[in-house]
Design an enzyme around this catalytic site. Structure first.
Site, PDB file in Angstrom:
ATOM      1  N   SER A 114       0.820  -1.205   0.000  1.00 12.90           N
ATOM      2  CA  SER A 114       0.000   0.000   0.000  1.00 12.90           C
ATOM      3  C   SER A 114       0.863   1.268   0.000  1.00 12.90           C
ATOM      4  O   SER A 114       1.865   1.348   0.697  1.00 12.90           O
ATOM      5  CB  SER A 114      -0.884  -0.007   1.248  1.00 12.90           C
ATOM      6  OG  SER A 114      -1.570   1.201   1.355  1.00 12.90           O
ATOM      7  N   CYS A 223      -2.848   4.249  12.751  1.00 17.62           N
ATOM      8  CA  CYS A 223      -3.490   5.546  12.652  1.00 17.62           C
ATOM      9  C   CYS A 223      -3.909   5.983  14.041  1.00 17.62           C
ATOM     10  O   CYS A 223      -4.302   5.155  14.862  1.00 17.62           O
ATOM     11  CB  CYS A 223      -4.742   5.463  11.782  1.00 17.62           C
ATOM     12  SG  CYS A 223      -4.445   4.875  10.121  1.00 17.62           S
ATOM     13  N   LYS A 258      -2.848  -5.049   9.292  1.00 13.85           N
ATOM     14  CA  LYS A 258      -1.434  -4.717   9.094  1.00 13.85           C
ATOM     15  C   LYS A 258      -0.818  -4.221  10.392  1.00 13.85           C
ATOM     16  O   LYS A 258      -1.261  -3.217  10.956  1.00 13.85           O
ATOM     17  CB  LYS A 258      -1.324  -3.649   8.002  1.00 13.85           C
ATOM     18  CG  LYS A 258       0.097  -3.299   7.597  1.00 13.85           C
ATOM     19  CD  LYS A 258       0.071  -2.512   6.308  1.00 13.85           C
ATOM     20  CE  LYS A 258       1.451  -2.098   5.852  1.00 13.85           C
ATOM     21  NZ  LYS A 258       1.392  -1.409   4.555  1.00 13.85           N
ATOM     22  N   GLY A 337      11.382  -3.924   3.053  1.00 12.03           N
ATOM     23  CA  GLY A 337      12.716  -3.894   2.463  1.00 12.03           C
ATOM     24  C   GLY A 337      13.031  -4.980   1.465  1.00 12.03           C
ATOM     25  O   GLY A 337      14.203  -5.273   1.214  1.00 12.03           O
TER      26      GLY A 337
HETATM   27  C1  LIG Z   1       5.433   6.471   0.117  1.00 15.40           C
HETATM   28  C2  LIG Z   1       4.825   5.416   0.983  1.00 15.40           C
HETATM   29  C3  LIG Z   1       3.464   5.450   1.280  1.00 15.40           C
HETATM   30  C4  LIG Z   1       2.875   4.489   2.087  1.00 15.40           C
HETATM   31  N1  LIG Z   1       1.528   4.535   2.335  1.00 15.40           N
HETATM   32  C5  LIG Z   1       0.938   3.549   3.076  1.00 15.40           C
HETATM   33  C6  LIG Z   1      -0.478   3.536   3.279  1.00 15.40           C
HETATM   34  O1  LIG Z   1      -1.211   4.394   2.784  1.00 15.40           O
HETATM   35  N2  LIG Z   1      -1.007   2.542   4.039  1.00 15.40           N
HETATM   36  C7  LIG Z   1      -0.228   1.554   4.577  1.00 15.40           C
HETATM   37  O2  LIG Z   1      -0.757   0.664   5.251  1.00 15.40           O
HETATM   38  N3  LIG Z   1       1.120   1.528   4.390  1.00 15.40           N
HETATM   39  C8  LIG Z   1       1.708   2.504   3.649  1.00 15.40           C
HETATM   40  N4  LIG Z   1       3.077   2.471   3.438  1.00 15.40           N
HETATM   41  C9  LIG Z   1       3.871   1.391   4.040  1.00 15.40           C
HETATM   42  C10 LIG Z   1       4.157   0.277   3.037  1.00 15.40           C
HETATM   43  O3  LIG Z   1       2.972  -0.318   2.580  1.00 15.40           O
HETATM   44  C11 LIG Z   1       5.066  -0.786   3.646  1.00 15.40           C
HETATM   45  O4  LIG Z   1       4.437  -1.341   4.770  1.00 15.40           O
HETATM   46  C12 LIG Z   1       6.410  -0.224   4.070  1.00 15.40           C
HETATM   47  O5  LIG Z   1       6.873   0.727   3.141  1.00 15.40           O
HETATM   48  C13 LIG Z   1       7.477  -1.294   4.264  1.00 15.40           C
HETATM   49  O6  LIG Z   1       7.761  -1.981   3.071  1.00 15.40           O
HETATM   50  P1  LIG Z   1       9.020  -1.593   2.100  1.00 15.40           P
HETATM   51  O7  LIG Z   1      10.239  -1.532   2.950  1.00 15.40           O
HETATM   52  O8  LIG Z   1       9.064  -2.672   1.064  1.00 15.40           O
HETATM   53  O9  LIG Z   1       8.688  -0.263   1.532  1.00 15.40           O
HETATM   54  C14 LIG Z   1       3.678   3.449   2.633  1.00 15.40           C
HETATM   55  C15 LIG Z   1       5.041   3.416   2.328  1.00 15.40           C
HETATM   56  C16 LIG Z   1       5.625   4.366   1.516  1.00 15.40           C
HETATM   57  C17 LIG Z   1       7.094   4.292   1.215  1.00 15.40           C
END
Ligand SMILES: Cc1cc2nc3c(=O)[nH]c(=O)nc-3n(C[C@H](O)[C@H](O)[C@H](O)COP(=O)(O)O)c2cc1C
Ligand code: FES
Lengths: 411, 292
Positions: A114, A223, A258, A337
């Site tokens: 997301s 949130c 989540k 990551g």
């Molecule tokens: C720009 C951005 C926006 C995000 N927006 C949301 C969101 O709206 N809702 C949510 O549950 N997680 C959100 N996340 C978290 C990601 O879904 C994910 O849990 C987190 O980035 C860790 O994964 P990654 O290291 O692969 O990015 C966001 C992450 C990023 C980088």
């Protein structure tokens, strides 16, 4: 046109006796390759045996891999499936499907996280979205939100900070603009839901209920809960359970909750959420962090604090998946990551049955699809017709004694 | 938009800390419009996880060569400077909305502060190709930062201002704008936010000062033109190219917004070029004054 799989199965809750009062039993399918080895030795099985189900232990009543919905029909009714599983098989025959509960069946376990993939349309022709396991759309709230003041993102060592502030057009606009499109896709779209009160979450989910194109919901509980002085749902066990219970009562949609890493011990929260009726858990959301302006006159982000993501958080996420996998028996979706197949294999070994790729998409938009191919090839080269044998291999064979202290810190 | 495998043809340090690199990328050269950008993947050897956005500086469809102009400001751009001819670079593009030139505009005023020249450079070529007259006002701190005129076409009138007066006008580039506001049909700018804010304020008072009507239909016929549409931008006197840190650069992450009068606007999608009257300048200049 709509070929989304919404197969109801009985997999959601195979009752398993608890071995200890406080620590739940590890899902048998997730432990060790032993469940697969019996397949290769059982040459007398009828040819209709499904490779993904081989190794079913009749004593358990139901094949645990099948119970998790991992692996299904690849090569079914074909003796090749079994013969091949002895020594490398054709990648095309590997079945990567997984059932996250309540009929949310993914063709493969690689989802996009997301907030990093918009509503599935933004990358256009650069990414063939139909090949993804699932898409989690941007966090969606009851009413439109403008989000935080910029700047909203900045790079950090092996990661990034973001403080988008849940900018979104509101659930009604999301449905109006995108659901019709999603309904025509083969890939399931899971709507990430956010709110400031339990009523908010319930209202959003009610609107999503039975909308064609919405395959499930993922609750972003990181949130602030306005009713509790802004305490985040995700760090408050009772609130996390309460919001899960309320949403569960309001919808039949597959429900993923989540988890946040910003807690001392995630296990009681994970357990409470599972008990409250979540079909699956995803972990983790971002870690709270901040950066300063170059001249050090104040915080860089318009919102002061941001969420850290990217390779920098993988060890934290791996620890949390590993911990959660030992206390719940619903499917876990690992996030944090991921940039390569090894990361995916690590999370599977730690007990996840699916993964989400987030930040890495920004550098490499086609990565998630390549990971699907890589995982398939990995299974084929190991002679696996499904990937269930890769799940949970790193978990302790027996649950250890219950830990009552806070998060285990392992220096 | 697509992923492009570009090959470095030449890399040149044109000013202290500033580089222009020419890449062979025929699909990009043929399709990019002035003001659009590419999102460039840097090597991940040092834990860099984000691409870097660069406006396409020049593009030649005949040779398939595009160029980018950048300052070495961090590890990503430092990595770029180490590339050698023949090295390949992964670019996502072309991205964003470019400048909208009204077909009836004869005289274009371009205003660039420092590296902002990279954003308007391609517009110089496009405008001259289309037979328009172009004045480029360029502002820099001192003579050492002045963009070399040898990199500009002869047809262009190039006017320089420096903060210390070491070359050209002694003062801000915005001081020069009033001299050209009657002559110009449209203006296009890129540079530091305070400069853009000043230009926006000047543009807002222009019609009144000149006492003339702007381009476009006079009578109130037809529907109102929605703010932010290409049509509204074409009719605007001043368009600005904005900058912001980016994540995805395709509109998915909402990380790159600047504040507009109608709320947050994605620089990568609604922009980078906006009509000046779309931007909430008070909020934008306040929030963006600090760079990381
Ligand atoms: C720009 C951005 C926006 C995000 N927006 C949301 C969101 O709206 N809702 C949510 O549950 N997680 C959100 N996340 C978290 C990601 O879904 C994910 O849990 C987190 O980035 C860790 O994964 P990654 O290291 O692969 O990015 C966001 C992450 C990023 C980088
Ligand atoms: S950089 Fe992601 S929306 Fe603009």
């Amino acid at each position: 046109m709509k070929a989304k799989k919404r197969v109801m199965t009985t997999s959601a809750g195979v009752p398993t006796p608890k071995r200890t009062p406080t620590v739940r039993k590890i899902k048998p399918a997730w432990v060790g390759p032993s469940s697969v080895s019996s397949a290769t030795t059982s040459g007398k099985r009828p040819t209709t045996t499904r490779p993904g189900e081989v190794g079913a232990d009749p004593a358990r009543g139901m094949d645990p891999i099948a119970a998790l919905g991992i692996g299904d029909v690849a090569g079914s009714a074909s003796p090749d499936g079994l013969r091949a599983s002895r020594a490398g098989i054709d990648a095309g025959m590997v079945d990567l499907s997984v059932d996250l509960g309540r009929g949310l069946v993914l063709e493969n376990p690689v989802m996009v996280a997301s907030g990093t993939f918009g509503y599935g349309v933004e990358y256009g022709e650069v990414v063939d979205v139909e090949r993804l396991g699932a898409i989690c759309c941007k966090g969606t709230t009851l009413r439109p939100r403008q989000g935080n003041r910029p700047p909203r993102v900045t790079e950090t060592p092996a990661g990034m900070l973001n403080s988008i502030g849940l900018q979104n057009p509101g659930v009604d606009a999301v449905i109006e603009r995108y659901a019709g499109l999603w309904a025509g896709w083969r890939v399931p779209v899971i709507v990430n839901v956010a709110g400031e009160s339990i009523d908010d979450y319930v209202a959003v989910v009610r609107r999503l209920e039975s909308v064609p194109g919405v395959a499930g919901v993922e609750l972003n509980i990181s949130c602030p809960n306005v009713g509790k002085g802004g305490l985040q749902f995700a760090i408050d066990r009772d609130a996390a359970a309460a919001v899960t219970r309320a949403v569960r009562a309001a919808t039949d949609l597959p429900l993923i909750v989540k988890l946040s890493p910003n807690v001392a011990d995630v296990r009681p929260i994970a357990q409470a959420v599972a008990d409250a009726g979540a079909d699956a858990l995803s972990a983790i959301n971002t870690l709270s962090g901040m950066a300063l302006r170059a001249d050090r006159t104040g915080p860089f982000l318009g919102n002061t604090y941001g969420g850290l993501s990217g390779p920098a958080i993988k060890p934290v996420a791996l620890r949390i998946v590993y911990e959660v996998a030992q206390v719940v028996d619903i499917p876990i979706v690992a996030i944090g990551g991921i940039t390569c197949l090894d990361d995916v294999l690590d999370y599977l070994a730690a007990g996840a049955v699916a993964v989400q790729v987030g930040t890495a998409i920004f550098a490499d938009p086609t990565l998630p699809i390549r990971l699907v191919d890589d995982l398939r090839a990995e299974c084929a080269s190991r002679g696996l017709a499904a990937y269930g044998a890769l799940v949970g291999t790193a978990l302790p064979q027996r649950p250890g004694p219950p830990v009552s202290k806070g998060a285990e810190y392992r220096p | 938009m697509r992923l492009i495998d570009a090959e470095l043809v030449e890399s040149r340090r044109i000013l202290p800390g500033q580089w222009i690199q020419w890449y062979h990328a025929p699909a990009l050269a043929a399709s990019v419009r002035a003001g659009q950008f590419v999102h460039v993947r840097t090597g991940d050897w040092s834990g860099l996880v984000l691409r870097r956005p660069f406006t396409v500086n020049t593009a030649d469809a005949a040779t398939g060569i595009v160029s980018i102009h950048f300052r070495e400001v961090g590890r990503g751009t430092a990595w770029l400077t180490h590339l050698r001819a023949g090295d390949r670079l992964d670019m996502l593009g072309p991205l964003g909305q470019g400048f909208q030139v009204d077909p009836r505009s004869r005289h274009l005023l371009l205003v660039a502060g420092g590296l902002g020249i990279a954003d308007v450079r391609l517009l110089v070529d496009e405008a001259i190709r289309d037979g328009r007259q172009v004045v480029l006002l360029f502002g820099a701190r001192d003579a050492s930062e002045v963009y070399p005129s040898s990199f500009l076409p002869d047809e262009l009138e190039y006017v320089v201002a420096t903060d210390d007066g070491s070359v050209g006008h002694h003062g801000l580039v915005t001081d020069l704008v009033l001299d050209y506001e009657a002559w110009s049909d449209q203006a296009f700018a890129c540079g530091p936010l305070p400069m853009l804010g000043t230009l926006a304020a000047l543009a807002a008072g222009r019609t009144k000062r000149l006492g003339v009507a702007t381009l476009g239909r006079k009578r109130g016929a037809g529907r109102p033109i929605p703010i932010g549409s290409a049509q509204a931008r074409r009719k605007a006197y001043l368009q600005v190219a904005m900058e912001q840190n980016m994540g995805c650069a395709v509109g998915a992450c909402l990380g790159c917004v600047v504040w507009g009068v109608e709320g947050p606007q994605r620089v990568c999608r609604e922009g980078p070029v906006f009509a000046a009257n779309e931007i909430d300048w008070e909020a934008a200049v306040g929030a963006g004054a600090h760079k990381r």
